[in-house]
Design an enzyme around this catalytic site. Sequence first.
Site, PDB file in Angstrom:
ATOM      1  N   TYR A 190       0.814  -1.217   0.000  1.00  0.00           N
ATOM      2  CA  TYR A 190       0.000   0.000   0.000  1.00  0.00           C
ATOM      3  C   TYR A 190       0.855   1.278   0.000  1.00  0.00           C
ATOM      4  CZ  TYR A 190      -4.143  -2.846   1.225  1.00  0.00           C
ATOM      5  OH  TYR A 190      -5.174  -3.750   1.249  1.00  0.00           O
TER       6      TYR A 190
ATOM      7  N   LYS B  49       4.427 -14.139   4.214  1.00  0.00           N
ATOM      8  CA  LYS B  49       4.448 -14.966   2.998  1.00  0.00           C
ATOM      9  C   LYS B  49       5.879 -15.056   2.497  1.00  0.00           C
ATOM     10  CE  LYS B  49       2.076 -17.342  -0.029  1.00  0.00           C
ATOM     11  NZ  LYS B  49       1.267 -18.540   0.328  1.00  0.00           N
TER      12      LYS B  49
ATOM     13  N   ASP C 148      -4.775  -5.547   6.713  1.00  0.00           N
ATOM     14  CA  ASP C 148      -6.055  -5.007   6.292  1.00  0.00           C
ATOM     15  C   ASP C 148      -7.077  -6.136   6.181  1.00  0.00           C
ATOM     16  OD1 ASP C 148      -8.014  -3.378   5.256  1.00  0.00           O
ATOM     17  OD2 ASP C 148      -7.110  -3.215   3.256  1.00  0.00           O
TER      18      ASP C 148
HETATM   19 MG    MG Z   1      -9.734  -2.347   5.537  1.00  0.00          MG
END
Ligand code: MG
Length: 337
Positions: free
Chosen positions: A123, A175, A233
């Site tokens: 992000y 990951k 998130d």
């Molecule tokens: Mg969210």
Amino acid sequence: MPHTVTLIPGDGIGPDITEAVVRVVEATGADIQWDRRAAGVAAIEQHTTPLPQETIDAIRETRVALKGPLTTPVGVGFRSINVALRKEFDLYANVRPAKTIVPGGRYEGVDIVLVRENTEGLYSGVEHYIGISGDPRAAAESVMLVTRFGVERILRYAFEYAVKNGRKKLTLAHKANILKYTQGLFLDVGREMAKEFEGRVEFEDRIIDATAMQLVMDPTKFDMIVCENMFGDILSDQIAGLVGGLGLAPGANIGKDAAIFEAVHGSAPDIAGKGIANPAALLLAAVLMLEHLEMRDEAGRISRALESAIREKDTLTPDLGGTGTTDTFADALIRRL
Ligand code: MG
Ligand code: NAI
């Protein structure tokens, strides 16, 4: 000296639930002085911007804010005021606790705190298209940006939160098996830091997809989870779902110089002005804020009052299956305090 807290009532149901929360917090006798400031659509008329400079200055001064939901205005130069605030104060840690309160749900005994890195990863906003043979959007790239600085500060925050709040175990979800560089760095720094906290915080790492499955199979296996931005998130909403959804989901955005506490839900325009909004998520955010201010006694009393009011179905709002209002629910909590 009272603690001064910047209070942003916000939009939609925001003013109703913030006033209810202020009443409940004041009923504990907490020594807090509220400094009310505008943001969101509510701020545009007087300040011509949804994020007035004086609100930013106020938070810089008090370093602590309790924020109602903000409606993201359409057609103003802001993608999201919440993102703007996060950037302004470099709020790098997003803390999302989830605890079973409503009995009879799918799971009992869930008590998980998720710490999400809030500033980098996928992000970061580094994205572009690649044009090939006349197609300007033949391909697209988003860069997963991970820095040692960013990784170290989020992991240190998570470990220290565990120690401070008596948490037993920290799971680092990653990951690194596929994303060997970005997630590998995250995992390596985590394993290294775990040694420093040995004997105080149990540490494990798990692959993110397996973590998602384990959370659904048996969420009581988890205590605290730390992960990068996008994974956090997704997992934080999943975890909110394990304990009954957004109505009881608080969040804290923490930086070095400021901390902003809020409910995870939005301004609920469909029920705004009806007096039936559930103040519990914002109240749980206030509990996180009180803990942050080291007012643990007040925080604990509010949590217990809320748990008992919900269990005994005392004038709950309609989203929790009751026929009460924002105010009667707050009154029921104050009676318990
Ligand atoms: Mg969210
Ligand atoms: P929302 O969370 O406001 O509403 C979703 C549904 O949940 C609605 O049916 C609403 O009535 C219900 N709901 C939400 N909070 C509730 C509460 N406390 N008590 C009872 N019912 C509740 O999400 P939506 O409709 O997608 O967004 C509305 C506005 O809020 C948008 O402008 C959005 O940008 C903004 N928003 C702001 C956030 C923030 O400031 N942190 C977070 C999410 C959305």
